[in-house]
Design an enzyme around this catalytic site. Structure first.
Site, mmCIF file in Angstrom:
data_model
loop_
_atom_site.group_PDB
_atom_site.id
_atom_site.type_symbol
_atom_site.label_atom_id
_atom_site.label_comp_id
_atom_site.label_asym_id
_atom_site.label_seq_id
_atom_site.Cartn_x
_atom_site.Cartn_y
_atom_site.Cartn_z
ATOM 1 C CD GLN A 211 -3.471 -4.352 6.567
ATOM 2 O OE1 GLN A 211 -3.642 -3.279 5.998
ATOM 3 N NE2 GLN A 211 -3.864 -5.489 6.038
ATOM 4 C CG ASP B 133 -9.335 0.005 5.416
ATOM 5 O OD1 ASP B 133 -9.088 -0.468 4.297
ATOM 6 O OD2 ASP B 133 -8.617 -0.159 6.417
ATOM 7 C CE LYS C 13 -3.807 -2.417 2.267
ATOM 8 N NZ LYS C 13 -4.617 -2.668 3.467
HETATM 9 N N1 GUN Z 1 -6.905 -6.790 6.406
HETATM 10 C C1 GUN Z 1 -7.279 -7.502 5.320
HETATM 11 N N2 GUN Z 1 -7.809 -6.694 4.382
HETATM 12 C C2 GUN Z 1 -7.765 -5.447 4.883
HETATM 13 C C3 GUN Z 1 -8.161 -4.174 4.366
HETATM 14 O O1 GUN Z 1 -8.694 -4.033 3.267
HETATM 15 N N3 GUN Z 1 -7.940 -3.114 5.199
HETATM 16 C C4 GUN Z 1 -7.387 -3.260 6.435
HETATM 17 N N4 GUN Z 1 -7.229 -2.168 7.169
HETATM 18 N N5 GUN Z 1 -7.017 -4.422 6.933
HETATM 19 C C5 GUN Z 1 -7.202 -5.505 6.157
#
Ligand code: GUN
Length: 301
Positions: free
Chosen positions: A104, A127, A60
């Site tokens: 995350q 998100d 990311k």
């Molecule tokens: N863990 C797995 N997928 C995601 C996501 O799209 N965002 C976040 N913050 N954590 C995750």
């Protein structure tokens, strides 16, 4: 039994599409910055040492540089307290230089992830996990859509797949993927207007439901659970699973496996996503898109 050949199966190449879309976002960012605005700024909070989470967050952050965003990575050890984490979230909410941020998941067990999600300012919740954004999604109102289902919708749209009136079966009811995916597919629009069945751990005759699917979305995190005898001939199969499976012959000591047994299932499909290189890269590009939207909204306010 009739058989299709591999030649009839088309690959939904998320990697290639995400590269194209990152190019589009980068062009928009150039224009945005040339007009005198600061570059969009995404922050990511990573707690603990989970290897997969680390990899996702690294991707990311790296993608931010690719499209001309600023990024900030905030890392803390797994022994952080709930109060300390909430302080970080409040700090990011209050920081005018941050357009959007993510925490995350999963978080270490002693932390209350739902309380953390609810502490995020919905305007910075790129998100799309905050109840305000989830509620907007359920009502068909504008808001941030979680990145993985948003990326799948974009992939369907950009591949010219007509979803109208199709029967979509989603396996998995997580808040991150399965539940928002089922809402998006059932919404009015293209892609959308599907009749949706949401399957989960208590579903009776999962294979029977899957065999009825024109569009099958597997989002459970159980490697290769979807076999050819669960898939209708000509179905569109979207594999959200991405599990690390130990493999001493692999360079990193593991291989990534989807929820779909690709070799078994692909010959039956009209379209299928590979793992890796399918849904994963689309998730990242959707997060970037949400962040640009957040930056634009902030400057319009
Ligand atoms: N863990 C797995 N997928 C995601 C996501 O799209 N965002 C976040 N913050 N954590 C995750």
């Amino acid at each position: 039994m009739s058989q299709t050949t591999m030649q009839d199966t088309r690959i939904l190449d998320g990697k290639a599409l995400s590269e194209t879309m990152k190019g589009e976002i980068a062009d928009e960012v150039k224009e945005w910055v040339a007009a005198g605005h600061p570059a969009p700024h995404l922050a990511a909070v990573l707690i603990g040492e989970d290897g997969a989470s680390r990899t996702y967050v690294d991707h990311k952050v790296r993608s931010c540089a690719r499209v001309g965003f600023e990024s900030t990575l905030i890392q803390r050890t797994a022994d952080i307290t709930q109060e300390e984490l909430l302080e970080i979230v409040h700090g990011l909410n209050d920081d005018p230089s941050i357009d959007g941020f993510i925490v995350q998941l999963p978080l270490p067990d002693h932390l209350d992830a739902q309380a953390v999600i609810e502490a995020v300012d919905p305007a910075k919740d790129v998100d799309g996990f905050h109840p305000v954004n989830m509620g907007n999604l359920a009502l068909g109102l504008p808001g941030f859509v979680p990145a993985t289902p948003a990326g799948i919708m974009t992939m369907l749209e950009r591949s010219g797949i007509d979803t109208q009136g199709k029967h979509a079966v989603v396996i998995g009811r997580s808040s991150i993927v399965g539940t928002p995916m089922s809402l998006l597919l059932s919404r009015s629009g293209q892609p959308g207007n599907c009749t949706v069945t949401l399957c989960h751990s208590r579903t009776v005759d999962l294979a029977g439901h899957c065999r009825e699917a024109d569009i099958l979305v597997a989002a459970v995190g159980r490697p290769e659970m979807v076999k050819a005898d669960m898939v209708k001939e000509g179905a569109i199969v979207i594999d959200v699973g991405i599990t690390r499976v130990e493999d001493p012959t692999a360079k990193r000591g593991y291989r990534l496996k989807g929820d779909v047994d690709y070799a078994d299932v692909a010959p039956r499909c009209s379209w299928i996503t590979p793992v890796p290189g399918g849904v994963g890269p689309m998730t990242i590009v959707s997060l970037l898109r949400n962040t640009l939207t957040a930056a634009r909204a902030k400057h319009r306010a």
